[in-house]
Scaffold this motif. Structure first.
Motif, PDB file in Angstrom:
ATOM      1  N   ARG A   1      -5.550  -2.702  -6.732  1.00 39.67           N
ATOM      2  CA  ARG A   1      -6.888  -2.117  -6.598  1.00 39.67           C
ATOM      3  C   ARG A   1      -6.950  -1.035  -5.522  1.00 39.67           C
ATOM      4  O   ARG A   1      -7.901  -0.255  -5.470  1.00 39.67           O
ATOM      5  CB  ARG A   1      -7.919  -3.204  -6.291  1.00 39.67           C
ATOM      6  CG  ARG A   1      -7.676  -3.956  -4.999  1.00 39.67           C
ATOM      7  CD  ARG A   1      -8.818  -4.900  -4.605  1.00 39.67           C
ATOM      8  NE  ARG A   1      -9.274  -5.745  -5.682  1.00 39.67           N
ATOM      9  CZ  ARG A   1     -10.467  -5.595  -6.258  1.00 39.67           C
ATOM     10  NH1 ARG A   1     -11.290  -4.644  -5.853  1.00 39.67           N
ATOM     11  NH2 ARG A   1     -10.827  -6.395  -7.223  1.00 39.67           N
ATOM     12  N   THR A   2      -5.928  -0.956  -4.655  1.00 43.21           N
ATOM     13  CA  THR A   2      -5.999  -0.005  -3.544  1.00 43.21           C
ATOM     14  C   THR A   2      -5.380   1.353  -3.888  1.00 43.21           C
ATOM     15  O   THR A   2      -5.467   2.283  -3.084  1.00 43.21           O
ATOM     16  CB  THR A   2      -5.270  -0.580  -2.322  1.00 43.21           C
ATOM     17  OG1 THR A   2      -3.887  -0.749  -2.623  1.00 43.21           O
ATOM     18  CG2 THR A   2      -5.880  -1.921  -1.902  1.00 43.21           C
ATOM     19  N   ILE A   3      -4.758   1.493  -5.069  1.00 42.21           N
ATOM     20  CA  ILE A   3      -4.134   2.775  -5.385  1.00 42.21           C
ATOM     21  C   ILE A   3      -5.172   3.765  -5.894  1.00 42.21           C
ATOM     22  O   ILE A   3      -6.299   3.385  -6.253  1.00 42.21           O
ATOM     23  CB  ILE A   3      -3.012   2.609  -6.436  1.00 42.21           C
ATOM     24  CG1 ILE A   3      -3.592   2.138  -7.778  1.00 42.21           C
ATOM     25  CG2 ILE A   3      -1.949   1.629  -5.941  1.00 42.21           C
ATOM     26  CD1 ILE A   3      -2.558   2.052  -8.896  1.00 42.21           C
ATOM     27  N   SER A   4      -4.808   5.032  -5.959  1.00 40.99           N
ATOM     28  CA  SER A   4      -5.740   6.075  -6.395  1.00 40.99           C
ATOM     29  C   SER A   4      -5.900   6.073  -7.912  1.00 40.99           C
ATOM     30  O   SER A   4      -5.097   5.481  -8.639  1.00 40.99           O
ATOM     31  CB  SER A   4      -5.231   7.445  -5.942  1.00 40.99           C
ATOM     32  OG  SER A   4      -4.030   7.771  -6.623  1.00 40.99           O
ATOM     33  N   VAL A   5      -6.944   6.758  -8.371  1.00 41.80           N
ATOM     34  CA  VAL A   5      -7.175   6.889  -9.814  1.00 41.80           C
ATOM     35  C   VAL A   5      -5.987   7.599 -10.472  1.00 41.80           C
ATOM     36  O   VAL A   5      -5.537   7.227 -11.558  1.00 41.80           O
ATOM     37  CB  VAL A   5      -8.474   7.661 -10.086  1.00 41.80           C
ATOM     38  CG1 VAL A   5      -8.617   7.977 -11.563  1.00 41.80           C
ATOM     39  CG2 VAL A   5      -9.678   6.877  -9.596  1.00 41.80           C
ATOM     40  N   ALA A   6      -5.468   8.616  -9.766  1.00 41.55           N
ATOM     41  CA  ALA A   6      -4.338   9.370 -10.303  1.00 41.55           C
ATOM     42  C   ALA A   6      -3.112   8.474 -10.475  1.00 41.55           C
ATOM     43  O   ALA A   6      -2.403   8.545 -11.496  1.00 41.55           O
ATOM     44  CB  ALA A   6      -4.007  10.550  -9.395  1.00 41.55           C
ATOM     45  N   ASP A   7      -2.854   7.601  -9.495  1.00 37.77           N
ATOM     46  CA  ASP A   7      -1.716   6.694  -9.601  1.00 37.77           C
ATOM     47  C   ASP A   7      -1.917   5.703 -10.755  1.00 37.77           C
ATOM     48  O   ASP A   7      -0.973   5.376 -11.483  1.00 37.77           O
ATOM     49  CB  ASP A   7      -1.520   5.929  -8.285  1.00 37.77           C
ATOM     50  CG  ASP A   7      -0.971   6.821  -7.176  1.00 37.77           C
ATOM     51  OD1 ASP A   7      -0.381   7.861  -7.498  1.00 37.77           O
ATOM     52  OD2 ASP A   7      -1.146   6.472  -5.989  1.00 37.77           O
TER      53      ASP A   7
ATOM     54  N   HIS B   1      -3.623   6.250 -13.443  1.00 38.81           N
ATOM     55  CA  HIS B   1      -3.422   7.020 -14.684  1.00 38.81           C
ATOM     56  C   HIS B   1      -1.936   7.209 -14.970  1.00 38.81           C
ATOM     57  O   HIS B   1      -1.498   7.087 -16.124  1.00 38.81           O
ATOM     58  CB  HIS B   1      -4.106   8.376 -14.555  1.00 38.81           C
ATOM     59  CG  HIS B   1      -3.804   9.309 -15.691  1.00 38.81           C
ATOM     60  ND1 HIS B   1      -4.341   9.170 -16.937  1.00 38.81           N
ATOM     61  CD2 HIS B   1      -2.978  10.396 -15.758  1.00 38.81           C
ATOM     62  CE1 HIS B   1      -3.884  10.115 -17.743  1.00 38.81           C
ATOM     63  NE2 HIS B   1      -3.052  10.882 -17.036  1.00 38.81           N
ATOM     64  N   ASN B   2      -1.156   7.475 -13.941  1.00 35.34           N
ATOM     65  CA  ASN B   2       0.288   7.664 -14.128  1.00 35.34           C
ATOM     66  C   ASN B   2       0.955   6.388 -14.634  1.00 35.34           C
ATOM     67  O   ASN B   2       1.868   6.440 -15.471  1.00 35.34           O
ATOM     68  CB  ASN B   2       0.933   8.105 -12.814  1.00 35.34           C
ATOM     69  CG  ASN B   2       0.538   9.524 -12.434  1.00 35.34           C
ATOM     70  OD1 ASN B   2       0.177  10.330 -13.292  1.00 35.34           O
ATOM     71  ND2 ASN B   2       0.591   9.837 -11.141  1.00 35.34           N
TER      72      ASN B   2
END
Length: 312
Positions: A262-268, A270-271
């Motif tokens: 839950r702490t990662i970015s939206v971009a991560d 998506h990847n």
């Protein structure tokens, strides 16, 4: 030319070959049936005539299947292929049932004293020609059907083989009637009944498979476990659930939820989802429809590649 165009071209080519072979066989069988006084051969000619219908179904279907995705068909036109398979299976079922009924009727008439006509040698020759031609056509068509992964083409191949089977029955019946004399004329309808059972069995298997697809049946359990394993093996995926699968013609549609930190970015996130899609398409084909929904992991735990996965 893209993959779908190549696939459609190969399907059309093999179907056109079958179309012209069937045209020649219908003419030969009708002539032999009439000239040789063989009702079995006339019935066999009608069976070959039914192949025209399935050939036309396949040709028309692949003109539709090769169309690209449009606003009215977000998942393409693959279901038309499944529908064609169901139609072919239904046609096979009707042909098998018709042969069974005709043979059973002739057996009943023969056992009750009706005079069954002795067929001529020309009918026997036509049966042999039909067996050789249709068995070759079956092998050629089923090979192409498996190579392009088309159930409609494979089903059409079985229609060719059903014609070969019926010609085997016709040959045995005609040959027995000619060689063994009047008392054995009933061999013709007996052989036809036996062959019809095999035709109906194949027809039911083909129809059942296509109906499962039309009813949106999921992939088999082994395939679904493999999909979950591929997704779980992607770095960053903690858990998988809500897997949904179905077939669209020769293609597969897959919907899947994955949990990530839950702490990662939206971009991560998506990847990670893109990597899951890539892994699945590498296994099941680049045209596979894959939709991955990313969710935050609700548990307070470290990211572990071996976290348990589930289908739902």
């Amino acid at each position: 030319m893209d993959t779908s165009d190549v696939r459609a071209d190969r399907a059309n080519r093999v179907t056109w070959v079958g179309f012209f072979v069937n045209l020649a066989l219908v003419a030969i069988k009708l002539f032999a049936g009439v000239a040789g006084h063989s009702s079995a051969m006339v019935a066999d000619a009608v069976h070959s005539l039914s192949d025209f219908a399935t050939d036309v179904v396949v040709l028309v279907t692949f003109r539709i299947v090769r169309k690209p995705i449009d606003k009215d068909h977000d998942y393409g036109h693959g279901k038309f292929e499944t529908l064609a398979t169901a139609i072919i299976g239904g046609a096979l079922l009707l042909v098998g049932a018709g042969i069974f009924w005709s043979g059973a009727r002739d057996i009943w008439l023969g056992l009750h004293g009706a005079a069954l006509r002795t067929p001529g040698v020309v009918a026997l020759i036509a049966a042999v020609v039909s067996i050789v031609s249709k068995e070759w056509l079956y092998r050629y068509t089923v090979k192409v059907g498996k190579q392009i992964d088309s159930q409609a083409v494979v089903a059409n191949a079985w229609h060719h083989r059903s014609d070969a089977f019926s010609s085997v029955g016709t040959m045995l019946g005609i040959g027995g009637a000619i060689l063994l004399g009047d008392r054995w004329r009933v061999l013709d309808p007996i052989a036809a009944v036996v062959v019809s059972v095999f035709i109906v069995r194949v027809a039911l298997r083909i129809t059942a498979g296509s109906m499962r697809e039309l009813m949106e049946a999921s992939l088999d359990e082994k395939s679904e476990l493999e999909i979950l394993s591929l997704a779980s093996g992607v770095e960053g995926v903690i858990e998988t659930h809500n897997l949904r699968t179905r077939r669209i013609g020769n293609l597969i549609a897959i919907d899947l939820h994955v949990c990530v930190d839950r702490t990662i970015s939206v971009a991560d996130g998506h990847n990670i989802a893109s990597q899951v899609e890539s892994e699945i398409r590498a296994k099941y084909g680049q045209e596979t429809f894959v939709s991955v929904h990313v969710e935050p992991d609700t548990h307070t735990r470290k990211l572990t590649p071996d976290a348990p996965s589930s289908r739902s």
